[in-house]
Each structure stands twice: as C-alpha cells, then as structure tokens.
Design an enzyme around this catalytic site. Structure first.
Site, PDB file in Angstrom:
ATOM      1  N   ASP A 110      82.939 105.543 -24.092  1.00 29.55           N
ATOM      2  CA  ASP A 110      81.527 105.572 -23.733  1.00 29.55           C
ATOM      3  C   ASP A 110      81.405 106.071 -22.306  1.00 29.55           C
ATOM      4  O   ASP A 110      82.337 105.924 -21.513  1.00 29.55           O
ATOM      5  CB  ASP A 110      80.893 104.180 -23.827  1.00 29.55           C
ATOM      6  N   ASP A 141      78.758  95.870 -23.828  1.00 26.06           N
ATOM      7  CA  ASP A 141      79.619  95.546 -22.693  1.00 26.06           C
ATOM      8  C   ASP A 141      79.165  94.190 -22.155  1.00 26.06           C
ATOM      9  O   ASP A 141      77.977  93.897 -22.121  1.00 26.06           O
ATOM     10  CB  ASP A 141      79.472  96.638 -21.626  1.00 26.06           C
TER      11      ASP A 141
END
Length: 376
Positions: free
Chosen positions: A271, A92
């Site tokens: 996620d 990320d």
C-alpha cells in the site's frame, strides 16, 4: 482467511497467490489503494470498482477513530456498509500515524498518549483498545499495534522498541482472541516485523513474528526515509524467515520500482499514498517513466495522457488539457491524475502476476525497472 500459493518465479522469490476472505478473493501480488478515512481521495466508488478494480483497499484506525468515530461506524454496521464497499478492506493499526506525531505523543509500556491533529484533544491507544477499535471498524484484515521507529534510528532504541512491539503483539493476540467479530464475518490479525535497518534485529523480529502463527505477516518501518538499498536488504532478510505459506505485506511501499523489486524478494501485498498524493500534485506514473504534467513542455501536446489506455481517462483527455486543469487549479485535473495513477499501479502488480505465472517475471521486471526509471 485462506492463502493459496500458486506459483514462485524460478529466477527470483516472486510469488503468485490467492487470499480468500469472507469478502472475496485477493489475487497476489496486490496493491491496495489507500482510503485512509473511508474514501480513496478523489475517486468515486463506481470509478474505483469499475476502472481501478482493486480486490482490497486500506483504511486507517487512527483517522477513523477520530472521524467519523467508531460509534458512527458501529451504527452503520461497519466500514463496508458505511462507505458502500463490498470487497476486502485492511486497516493499519495507527502505529505509523502515532510515529508521525512525534512532537505530540508519549510512548510507554502501557500504550501511547497522543494529541489529535484535528482538535488538540488527548487520546490513549493500547494494544487492547486498538483491537477493539478495529473490531468496531470491521476490516477483513487488521494490524497489530506496533511502534514504527524513525530513520535513522539508534541501535539501542531500535532494539528496545522492537521488544516492546513484540510484547504489544502478545497483548494484541490475547485481546483479539477474546473479542468476537461484530458484523457476521471473520477478521484476521497480522503482526508486524520491526527492527529498523539492523539485520540482526530484523532477523530476531521476523523469527518472533513467524512463531506467533498468524495467518499473514507484515513488514513495517521501511518507508520512513531509508535508502531503497536498505529497504531491499531488510526485506530480503525478513522474507527468508517469514513462512512461505502465509501472505507477506510490506507496509507503506512505495514507487512502482520499489514494488517490483520487493515482489522479486517475495512480498505479496503493498500500500502507499504515492499514486494518489503524487497524482494530486501533477505527477503521473507510466510504464515508460514519470510525467510532471505541470511542465510547460506539455502545453501544446494533444496526445493522449497514456496510450496504454489502462483506464478510460488515459485516452479521454490529452496531456495539454490535463496540464491546463492543473494550471487553473481545477479539481478535475487532480481526479484524472489520481484515477490514472491508481489504474497504473493495479495494472503493474497484475502484469507482475501474469509474468510470475508465465515463468518470465525476472526478465520482464528488469525491463520495466529500466523503462520506468525515466523522467519524460
């Protein structure tokens, strides 16, 4: 990166596919355990590989940038070698972490100035240096730098932020294309759809992201406190627009029920910290509902943690013993609960895949949602 769409459920938009990168294949739908700082909390790499067995895990640019710092990762030869993980990794970009530092950051067109939560030092993230940082970290899939808006969010602010995220994406793509990978394998860049909970903004953002022509696309800003119905509505709007031949990643989501409902809407990748964080706090997810193992009712229950035996801990230990470990604050209890939860999440998406391929996903999903929506 290559994506093969193998099957779509006839009664929903659920998809079964396969992503191939230089670090191997990822069967979708997939859940990615969160390894924020180059470790999935409480789980040895051996247990992660042999028991939980994910095709891909997630790391975080913001945290890895601060510790161990990118120069250490470069010297190690990238994050795979640093943490001894030979499978896929996604990072990320840090946009969500910057969002969570609302009291200690300043956003402007050039980028974001923020204050480290570790030592109070100031740093500046731009689309360009976030691409460089992620090149140095070395994940297989990296994310464009975006602004994650809060919930609720004013329409004018959501619109302004969305357009800035699009401009940042253009800068990310430009810089990504002129910076080569460092460790001998390819990296893929995913852009992120934003737009808060406004359908017209979500449509506009999805169209912009689809037109960017990336190998995969992400949906952000839908794990920030909005009701589940809003999440599903926005996901449905976006998946109608994002290309079918590219994987779709819904960031930061969520409960087992959230995951199944979003699979039914055409999402491929997920996620969430929930299985590890909730596990450390004594909440176990099962196919029949959630268990608060700290509850006194389990004090003399000597049955297996979960008779489905998805991981070895499920039958190795009893509910009474696991409750005891939590009541005496023993680290082993948190480890056992974490392994169980991660094993369950991976089992869930793999079962979903089986039922998509078999053609009966919708019936199975509805049954599972009903079963899991219970407190045991």
């Amino acid at each position: 990166m290559k994506f093969d769409l193998l099957s779509t459920d006839i009664n929903s938009k659920a998809r079964a596919g396969e992503i191939t990168t230089d670090h191997g294949k990822i069967e979708t739908p997939i859940f990615m355990p969160v390894g924020t700082i180059a470790t999935v909390k409480g789980v040895h790499q051996k247990e992660l590989k042999e028991e939980i067995n994910p095709d891909i895990i997630l790391g975080n640019t913001y945290h890895l940038y601060l510790k161990p710092k990118t120069e250490i990762l470069r010297k190690a030869g990238g994050i795979h070698k640093f943490m001894n993980w030979d499978r896929n990794i996604l990072t990320d970009s840090g946009g969500y972490q910057v969002y969570s530092l609302s009291a200690n950051r300043k956003i402007k067109e050039e980028g974001v100035k923020f204050k480290s939560h570790i030592d109070g030092s100031y740093h500046f993230f731009t689309p360009e240096n976030v691409m460089e940082i992620q090149r140095t970290i070395g994940a297989d899939i990296i994310m464009a730098f975006d602004e994650c808006t809060p919930y609720p969010c004013d329409y004018r602010y959501a619109k302004k932020s969305m357009h800035m995220t699009h401009r940042w994406l253009d800068r990310c793509i430009k810089h990504f294309e002129k910076t080569p990978p460092l460790y001998g394998y390819e990296q893929s860049l995913f852009p992120i759809v934003q737009g808060s909970t406004y359908k017209d903004l979500r449509r506009q953002s999805a169209e912009y992201i689809a037109n960017a022509g990336a190998v995969g696309n992400a949906i952000g800003g839908l794990s920030v406190g909005e009701p589940a119905e809003e999440m599903y509505a926005m996901t449905e709007v976006v998946t109608e627009i994002l290309p079918e031949d590219k994987p779709r990643y819904l960031m930061g989501v969520g409960t087992p029920i959230n995951i199944l409902e979003n699979i039914a809407l055409g999402v491929d990748m997920f996620d969430c910290v929930m299985p590890t964080r909730n596990g450390r706090n004594g909440m176990l997810f099962t196919a029949h509902g959630t268990i608060n193992i700290k509850n006194k009712k389990w004090e003399d229950d000597f049955s297996a943690i979960d008779d489905m035996a998805i991981t070895w801990v499920d039958t190795e230990y009893s509910k009474a013993y696991l409750r005891h470990l939590f009541t005496v604050n023993e680290m082993l209890g948190r480890q056992i609960a974490t392994i169980h939860n991660l094993g369950f999440y991976l089992w869930l998406v793999r079962e979903a895949r089986k039922h998509i391929l078999a053609g009966d996903f919708r019936v199975w999903k509805d049954m599972m949602v009903k079963q899991m929506d219970k407190r045991l």
